[in-house]
Design a protein around this motif. Structure first.
Motif, PDB file in Angstrom:
ATOM      1  N   MET A 300      68.443  36.481 104.737  1.00 50.34           N
ATOM      2  CA  MET A 300      69.037  35.818 103.573  1.00 50.34           C
ATOM      3  C   MET A 300      69.445  36.819 102.504  1.00 50.34           C
ATOM      4  SD  MET A 300      66.925  32.257 102.980  1.00 50.34           S
ATOM      5  CE  MET A 300      65.269  32.879 103.201  1.00 50.34           C
ATOM      6  N   ASN A 301      68.761  37.946 102.453  1.00 51.64           N
ATOM      7  CA  ASN A 301      69.051  38.999 101.487  1.00 51.64           C
ATOM      8  C   ASN A 301      70.217  39.891 101.908  1.00 51.64           C
ATOM      9  OD1 ASN A 301      68.030  41.031  99.243  1.00 51.64           O
ATOM     10  ND2 ASN A 301      68.183  42.247 101.106  1.00 51.64           N
ATOM     11  N   SER A 302      70.651  39.794 103.169  1.00 54.34           N
ATOM     12  CA  SER A 302      71.635  40.745 103.713  1.00 54.34           C
ATOM     13  C   SER A 302      72.894  40.796 102.858  1.00 54.34           C
ATOM     14  CB  SER A 302      71.977  40.374 105.150  1.00 54.34           C
ATOM     15  OG  SER A 302      72.556  39.077 105.214  1.00 54.34           O
ATOM     16  N   GLY A 303      73.455  41.977 102.761  1.00 52.77           N
ATOM     17  CA  GLY A 303      74.638  42.187 101.915  1.00 52.77           C
ATOM     18  C   GLY A 303      74.620  43.555 101.273  1.00 52.77           C
ATOM     19  N   PRO A 304      74.874  43.674  99.990  1.00 51.20           N
ATOM     20  CA  PRO A 304      75.071  42.565  99.039  1.00 51.20           C
ATOM     21  C   PRO A 304      76.477  41.963  99.051  1.00 51.20           C
ATOM     22  CG  PRO A 304      75.164  44.648  97.887  1.00 51.20           C
ATOM     23  CD  PRO A 304      74.816  44.973  99.308  1.00 51.20           C
ATOM     24  N   LEU A 308      74.768  37.555 103.851  1.00 50.72           N
ATOM     25  CA  LEU A 308      74.552  36.202 103.347  1.00 50.72           C
ATOM     26  C   LEU A 308      74.324  36.176 101.844  1.00 50.72           C
ATOM     27  CD1 LEU A 308      72.220  34.760 106.148  1.00 50.72           C
ATOM     28  CD2 LEU A 308      74.698  34.492 105.896  1.00 50.72           C
ATOM     29  N   SER A 309      73.567  37.126 101.330  1.00 54.79           N
ATOM     30  CA  SER A 309      73.325  37.260  99.884  1.00 54.79           C
ATOM     31  C   SER A 309      72.833  35.976  99.233  1.00 54.79           C
ATOM     32  CB  SER A 309      74.598  37.754  99.173  1.00 54.79           C
ATOM     33  OG  SER A 309      74.952  39.025  99.637  1.00 54.79           O
ATOM     34  N   GLU A 310      72.050  35.203  99.941  1.00 57.77           N
ATOM     35  CA  GLU A 310      71.527  33.958  99.376  1.00 57.77           C
ATOM     36  C   GLU A 310      70.345  34.224  98.442  1.00 57.77           C
ATOM     37  OE1 GLU A 310      72.734  30.833 102.925  1.00 57.77           O
ATOM     38  OE2 GLU A 310      70.762  31.802 102.978  1.00 57.77           O
ATOM     39  N   VAL A 311      69.616  35.292  98.710  1.00 58.79           N
ATOM     40  CA  VAL A 311      68.545  35.723  97.824  1.00 58.79           C
ATOM     41  C   VAL A 311      68.682  37.221  97.613  1.00 58.79           C
ATOM     42  CG1 VAL A 311      66.936  33.906  98.547  1.00 58.79           C
ATOM     43  CG2 VAL A 311      66.910  36.124  99.718  1.00 58.79           C
ATOM     44  N   GLU A 312      68.026  37.700  96.561  1.00 54.29           N
ATOM     45  CA  GLU A 312      68.061  39.135  96.266  1.00 54.29           C
ATOM     46  C   GLU A 312      66.629  39.657  96.145  1.00 54.29           C
ATOM     47  OE1 GLU A 312      69.422  42.214  92.723  1.00 54.29           O
ATOM     48  OE2 GLU A 312      70.304  40.190  92.808  1.00 54.29           O
ATOM     49  N   GLU A 387      53.387  40.533  96.504  1.00 52.29           N
ATOM     50  CA  GLU A 387      53.542  41.290  95.268  1.00 52.29           C
ATOM     51  C   GLU A 387      54.886  41.992  95.161  1.00 52.29           C
ATOM     52  OE1 GLU A 387      48.833  42.469  94.430  1.00 52.29           O
ATOM     53  OE2 GLU A 387      50.242  43.992  95.164  1.00 52.29           O
ATOM     54  N   ARG A 388      55.409  42.488  96.285  1.00 49.12           N
ATOM     55  CA  ARG A 388      56.574  43.365  96.226  1.00 49.12           C
ATOM     56  C   ARG A 388      57.855  42.739  96.774  1.00 49.12           C
ATOM     57  NH1 ARG A 388      54.520  47.904  94.383  1.00 49.12           N
ATOM     58  NH2 ARG A 388      56.418  49.125  94.717  1.00 49.12           N
ATOM     59  N   ALA A 389      57.750  41.489  97.224  1.00 44.13           N
ATOM     60  CA  ALA A 389      58.961  40.816  97.694  1.00 44.13           C
ATOM     61  C   ALA A 389      59.090  39.412  97.111  1.00 44.13           C
ATOM     62  CB  ALA A 389      58.976  40.752  99.224  1.00 44.13           C
ATOM     63  N   ILE A 390      58.065  38.573  97.272  1.00 42.31           N
ATOM     64  CA  ILE A 390      58.205  37.163  96.882  1.00 42.31           C
ATOM     65  C   ILE A 390      58.212  36.982  95.370  1.00 42.31           C
ATOM     66  CG2 ILE A 390      57.291  34.841  97.172  1.00 42.31           C
ATOM     67  CD1 ILE A 390      58.238  36.155  99.761  1.00 42.31           C
TER      68      ILE A 390
END
Length: 468
Positions: A300-304, A308-312, A387-390
């Protein structure tokens, strides 16, 4: 360097007098150079073993087979080890031959020498009037009951730690699910467009994964409370007071605050290690879920710009030594690697458990090493992912909605109104021409614009409904 002489039935050795371990630990140091990871590198295992030894001393004193003064010194020495002292003295490699005898003797020797110093004696001053690693510290015990029992006590404690970390992850995933409940996104099956959902639904589902694993871990803890203390060599209880098994469990439960009970069949319990396979299976299931969560977020983060760039994801570190500005999803990736380690450990545990022969499993050190590593790495993976992603994860509502509006998958919503064949034909034309499915449906005169807009409103595709 000051030394002292210690002996076993193989012979005599000079031991560095600053060391609390003795001759049998020294032989293990020479024989087992496998992983570079020592007994002392797993403080929760050291603590569990010391708790077992303390409970044994208390039980033996209560039953009148160990002098109370000797037992008191052993208990005081055990308390110091439980508190974290002497961790550098637990030196034997975790992977060893001998069913864990070297680990048991490492504890016996250190515990005895700490107690001797507290008595005003010298290290190695073993004897019937002082203390002896085998005659007193190991009284009514065998490696074959203390070692697997210590693994279970340690595993129970670490599973509790893992559960605490997973509860925090579950809460953070559910928090994102609530925050993003109104962000429409495209659902995908087999990496292809499916039907709309919400980003909130996605993260609530992730939270439910963890909830299920928490339930399974609670079930996995139960067999860890059934111990074979009092089984001694093969389960017959030779050299053990008849009431010892109940007495030692009573004291161990008081020491740990966990209710431990004797196994119902000591012969079976001394040779059967399948309970550890069960625990490992639950850990593997958790690893599958964590890896799935991490990889979905990574995609979902792929991109930018071209993904998909749905999340960062939060930016953790530069991602390339040659491409300026590139940032990689390293936290999601390391989570996956950690989970693959757990898969491998599960295979090791399975094979080591299967190698039980007759009255004993000699391969228990392999089980302990792999099982502890799985629990620790999953605890670290859950913490790192949270801690480092969510926590710092951001949503991109615009990209999510654009994927839905430009998708061919939403043609599914037209099925009840115009049928599968017409919907499939619309999908084919949309793929060939790049037109939106709603425009094609209107051009063909299948439905009015109002009907089409209502059917293809993403919000109307999020729950069960049937339109005639």
């Amino acid at each position: 360097m000051a030394t002292r002489k210690e002996h076993d039935f193989i012979g005599e050795l000079e031991i560095d007098d600053s060391k609390y371990y003795g001759v049998q630990s020294f032989r293990a140091l020479e024989n087992f150079k496998m992983t570079g990871r020592t007994f002392g590198d797993y403080p929760f295992f050291v603590k569990a073993f010391a708790q077992i030894k303390k409970a044994a001393a208390m039980a033996n004193a209560e039953l009148g087979v160990l002098d109370k003064t000797k037992a008191d010194y052993l208990c005081k020495a055990a308390d110091r080890i439980i508190a974290g002292e002497f961790s550098d003295q637990f030196v034997v490699d975790m992977v060893q031959g001998g069913a864990g005898t070297s680990t048991n003797m490492n504890m016996n020797e250190v515990l005895t020498n700490v107690a001797l110093e507290m008595m005003g004696k010298k290290k190695g001053e073993y004897g019937p009037d002082t203390l002896h690693p085998n005659d007193h510290t190991n009284l009514a015990q065998s490696t074959n009951d203390t070692y697997p029992s210590s693994i279970k006590v340690a595993t129970y404690a670490k599973l509790c730690d893992l559960q605490a970390e997973l509860e925090k992850l579950e809460a953070e995933l559910n928090k994102k699910g609530q925050e993003w409940k109104d962000i429409i996104k495209m659902g995908r099956t087999e990496l292809e467009d499916a039907v709309p959902t919400t980003l909130g639904n996605t993260f609530k589902a992730f939270g439910h994964y963890i909830k299920n694993s928490l339930k399974q871990l609670e079930l996995a803890k139960e067999p860890m409370t059934h111990l074979n203390m009092g089984a001694t060599a093969i389960g017959t209880g030779i050299n053990c007071h008849p009431d010892y098994k109940d007495c030692v469990e009573k004291h161990l439960s008081a020491i740990t605050g966990i209710k431990f009970i004797p196994s119902t069949n000591f012969i079976a319990a001394t040779q059967d290690t399948a309970d550890f396979v069960f625990v490992s299976g639950v850990l593997k299931s958790l690893a599958v879920r964590l890896s799935k969560i991490a990889n979905d977020i990574r995609l979902m983060n792929s991109g930018p710009r071209t993904g998909l760039s749905e999340v960062e994801l939060p930016k953790m570190q530069p991602g390339s030594s040659i491409m300026p500005g590139k940032v990689n999803p390293v936290i999601c990736e390391v989570t996956g690697v950690a989970c693959y380690e757990v898969f491998g450990n599960d295979t090791t545990i399975t094979h080591c458990s299967e190698r039980a022969e007759f009255e004993l499993n000699a391969f228990e050190p392999g089980i302990a090493y792999a099982l502890f590593n799985s629990i620790v790495i999953l605890e670290n993976a859950a913490r790192t992912l949270r801690e480092r992603a969510i926590v710092g994860l951001k949503a991109n509502p615009e990209a999510c909605l654009n994927h839905v509006l430009n998708s061919v998958g939403i043609v599914t919503a037209l099925n009840p109104a115009i049928g599968y064949e017409k919907s499939a034909s619309i999908a084919k034309e949309a793929l060939e021409t790049g037109k939106r499915v709603g425009d094609i449906c209107f051009e063909r005169g299948y439905l009015s614009r109002e009907e089409i807009d209502k059917l293809l409103d993403p919000k109307n595709m999020l729950d069960p409904r049937m339109t005639k």
